[in-house]
Structure formats: structure tokens, C-alpha cells
Design an enzyme around this catalytic site. Sequence first.
Site, mmCIF file in Angstrom:
data_model
loop_
_atom_site.group_PDB
_atom_site.id
_atom_site.type_symbol
_atom_site.label_atom_id
_atom_site.label_comp_id
_atom_site.label_asym_id
_atom_site.label_seq_id
_atom_site.Cartn_x
_atom_site.Cartn_y
_atom_site.Cartn_z
ATOM 1 N N GLU B 63 32.776 47.384 41.739
ATOM 2 C CA GLU B 63 33.168 46.462 42.819
ATOM 3 C C GLU B 63 32.659 45.050 42.496
ATOM 4 O O GLU B 63 33.387 44.065 42.644
ATOM 5 C CB GLU B 63 32.563 46.958 44.136
ATOM 6 C CG GLU B 63 32.863 46.102 45.330
ATOM 7 C CD GLU B 63 31.870 46.359 46.460
ATOM 8 O OE1 GLU B 63 31.343 47.483 46.558
ATOM 9 O OE2 GLU B 63 31.607 45.410 47.224
ATOM 10 N N ASP B 67 35.370 42.186 41.862
ATOM 11 C CA ASP B 67 35.328 41.047 42.786
ATOM 12 C C ASP B 67 35.405 39.732 42.002
ATOM 13 O O ASP B 67 36.175 38.837 42.335
ATOM 14 C CB ASP B 67 34.010 41.138 43.573
ATOM 15 C CG ASP B 67 33.697 39.884 44.360
ATOM 16 O OD1 ASP B 67 34.336 39.671 45.385
ATOM 17 O OD2 ASP B 67 32.817 39.119 43.919
ATOM 18 N N GLU B 138 38.556 46.285 45.019
ATOM 19 C CA GLU B 138 37.840 45.459 44.039
ATOM 20 C C GLU B 138 37.365 46.317 42.860
ATOM 21 O O GLU B 138 37.490 45.922 41.703
ATOM 22 C CB GLU B 138 36.640 44.760 44.695
ATOM 23 C CG GLU B 138 37.074 43.672 45.665
ATOM 24 C CD GLU B 138 35.912 42.963 46.342
ATOM 25 O OE1 GLU B 138 36.049 41.782 46.663
ATOM 26 O OE2 GLU B 138 34.848 43.610 46.564
#
Lengths: 246, 246
Positions: B63, B67, B138
Site C-alpha cells: 500500500e 500510494d 493502492e
Amino acid sequence: MFGSILKLYYSYFSSNKETYVLLYRVLGYCPSNLGIYKQAFLHNSVAQVKEGIPTKLNNERLEYLGDAILDAIIAEMLFKKFPFQGEGFLTEMRSKSVSRKKLAQIANDMGLQNLLMFDQAISNNPTALRTMGGNALEALIGAIYLDKGYEFTHQFIRKKILGVHLDFDELKDITENFKSLLNQYAQKEKKELEYKILNTEPESKIKIYIIGVHYDGNEISKARAKSKKVAEQLASEKACQVLNLL
Amino acid sequence: MFGSILKLYYSYFSSNKETYVLLYRVLGYCPSNLGIYKQAFLHNSVAQVKEGIPTKLNNERLEYLGDAILDAIIAEMLFKKFPFQGEGFLTEMRSKSVSRKKLAQIANDMGLQNLLMFDQAISNNPTALRTMGGNALEALIGAIYLDKGYEFTHQFIRKKILGVHLDFDELKDITENFKSLLNQYAQKEKKELEYKILNTEPESKIKIYIIGVHYDGNEISKARAKSKKVAEQLASEKACQVLNLL
């Protein structure tokens, strides 16, 4: 290689000679699109006039782009370098790697100040002077990305910045050492030092820890993270700042 | 193409059949490295045990990576789509494009909830449920990046997310419409509405505007930006939230 030398040779006789030479020193290659690199060093204090009309040409858009590209590349480098560290550690390391202060220092080490174009009136503004270099570095990364693409920019950062002006291991040591620095200081000053869990925000099995640093009976800093260790490190760093140890 | 069908055919008879089919529907291709895609959907509420030892395998590291990659790709797309907009506008549009709320909605539209693995105990936790989908999206982008590289991830976002689940023009309209929404409401309620410049922070030729929205004589929101227009838009949005118009 020969192409690069040829380009450098020709550019030496162009009106952009000086910029070309300075850029070549920074980049290690001759830019295909000189205009975009020049724009990366154009601070917004320089009023631009194009064909008699004022324009807003400056490095802010490139800075926005380069900031995001740099973040992504550093995120990936840290991800691969520290395969056993959690996201709290990685996020912290990234924010240290691309902090305003760090970027300004890297820009300075790379000699970007020689390429910057800004209105001399800004010399009275310490904030603008402090941030200008780091912003130009981000803008330069945006320019490299537009000129050469992602893989090339990745390589540029790996070869020209990492290991030369930015050292992940050193940053890691600094991060981990805030606690011991604080500890040594408290011992020297003969003051009590305590870490207190102020709160946890339970989210089923996920907890958020808020840790406060108590020095000589007073809470001097606090920080919030998913792990106790990271929250303690962050709070220690803030405490070191409060006590002027950095 | 034939290779993909063959992979799908073989995977259909593997123990991961269901995951493969669901993933193929989301991705439009067969992943080379199934493990990393499975990890992208592993919420940290699921306690992992590997060879009798508890491990921390979950999607948090992916993630973190995804991101940053998503941010960079969206930043570039906006940079190219809006060549005449300043960095204030671009930053605002990006933060709207990748907001928690927007990502959760995209994840839901893509059907990622069918792939998520989490501890059922978490069903009592509305925050965790709300953020889980966006975080998995993400992480999925992180997994695609590791499996296929930057250019492929860029293409995936352009083909599978942009225009399908995310519309920059629509977001731009929403952004620009906060002022008129607020205006209409004030007219309907017969209340006075005023924008006040609260302060400017002069930095040589750069100014920072702080704009306050005064509704019925009270300041209900304020915002800060480099241009008056952006500060007004940001303050209007906050005012719309305060007045429950969104």
C-alpha cells in the site's frame, strides 16, 4: 558517447554555452530539450515577458511533477532496500529523505545554485532563499522525467544522488539514534526520562499508539504511529528538537 | 494473447482457481507472480501463520509503495491534461483524485471487495471497513508495479481506472462549482455571503492569500493558497462541508 561530445561541442558555440556546460556537469549527459531544463531553474520571482506579453513561465509546475516522481522512486528504493521493515518505518525514512532541509542540502551539494535564475530582490527573504534550491531540484527531476522518462530518472537518482548526496543507512542510524541521544542527555543532566502510552485507538486488531516523552516530569513531545517503536522514535526526535539537541 | 488464455486455462485447474478468475476480471491479464497480488488483498487483521510461526505478511508495505506510484502517475496525467494550470490547481486536483473517499469508491466499482481477505471481527469497525478497499487498491497498484514495471502500471491506470472510474473533467467541475453551490444556497436562504482576504503573506513577488468565507455575518471557513482563486475555491469547499451541502 560520441553523440554527447558532439552535442557538447556544438552547444559550446551557442548562446546557451554557459548553461549547457553547467547542466552537463550536474546531469552527466547533454539534454535533448534544453528549454525544459532551463525552466526548472526559473524561480517565480523572475517576471517573464514573451513577445511583449507577461507570462507565468516558472518552475512551479515542474516542481509539482518532480516532487511526485521523486517520492515514488525513493519509496521504491526504500521498499527494496528494507524488505523486512513495516510501512511506518518506510514512510518515516522517505519523509526524511525528501524533507525540505535534505533537498536543500542535496541541491547545494550538486551546485544547482549556479543555475538558478531569480530576482535579486528576493535576497532579503530567507524563507524563499532556503527553499529555492530544493524546489529547483524537484523541478529538475520533473524535467528529466519529461525529457527522458521514468527508467532514466530512476537511474539518474540512483547514480547521481543516492550514495553521493543521500545515504539511507546514515538516515536510518540518525532515526534510530534519537532515543539514545535523548537518553544520554537525560543521564548527563540527571533528569528523569519516561515514555508514556497516552492513548491507543483500537481498530479491531489494528492499534494506533500515541506516545508521550516525559522529561523531568513534563510532557515535552508526543507522536502517533501504528507501532510502539515508531511512535517512540518519532516522539524522541521531537523531544530532541525541543531540547535543542539537533 | 494466446499465452494469457493458456495461463488462465491452467490456473483454472489450480487450487487458486477462484482468485485467478477474479483477478483476471479486475486486471484484464494473468499475473506472472500470483503471490504478490494475493498479498495486496491481505488486510492486517488476518493473522498469518507460516510454518507454525506467526508472520506479519499483509498488504501494508504494498500500500505504501502503490500510494507513491499512483500519486506520481496521477500527477503526470494532470500535468499533461492541464498544460495551462498552475501547481495549486494541479495539487488540488490530485488530492481529490486520490482522496480516501475517491479510492474507496473506485475500489468498490472495480469489485475489489470480492478479493479482500480480512478478519470478520472487523465488521464492527466502520473506519476499517471504509478504508480497506482504497488501501487494497493502492496495494494492488504496488503489486502491478513490482510485477510489470512503471510503464505497464501507467497503462493500467490509464485504461482501467481513468475514464472508467475516475473523470478529471468531472472532478474539475465539482471543484469549480463549490462557489456557485454556496452562492445558490445563500440566495435561497436569503443570507449574506462574502469572501474576505484575511491576510497575505508577502514573499517578495510571491503572495500567499488567506481567504475567509463569511456567511450570515460569521466566518465559517478559511483557506490558504498562492492564488486568490484557489484560496476561494478551497474555502468554499470547506464552507459547503460546514453547511452540510455535500
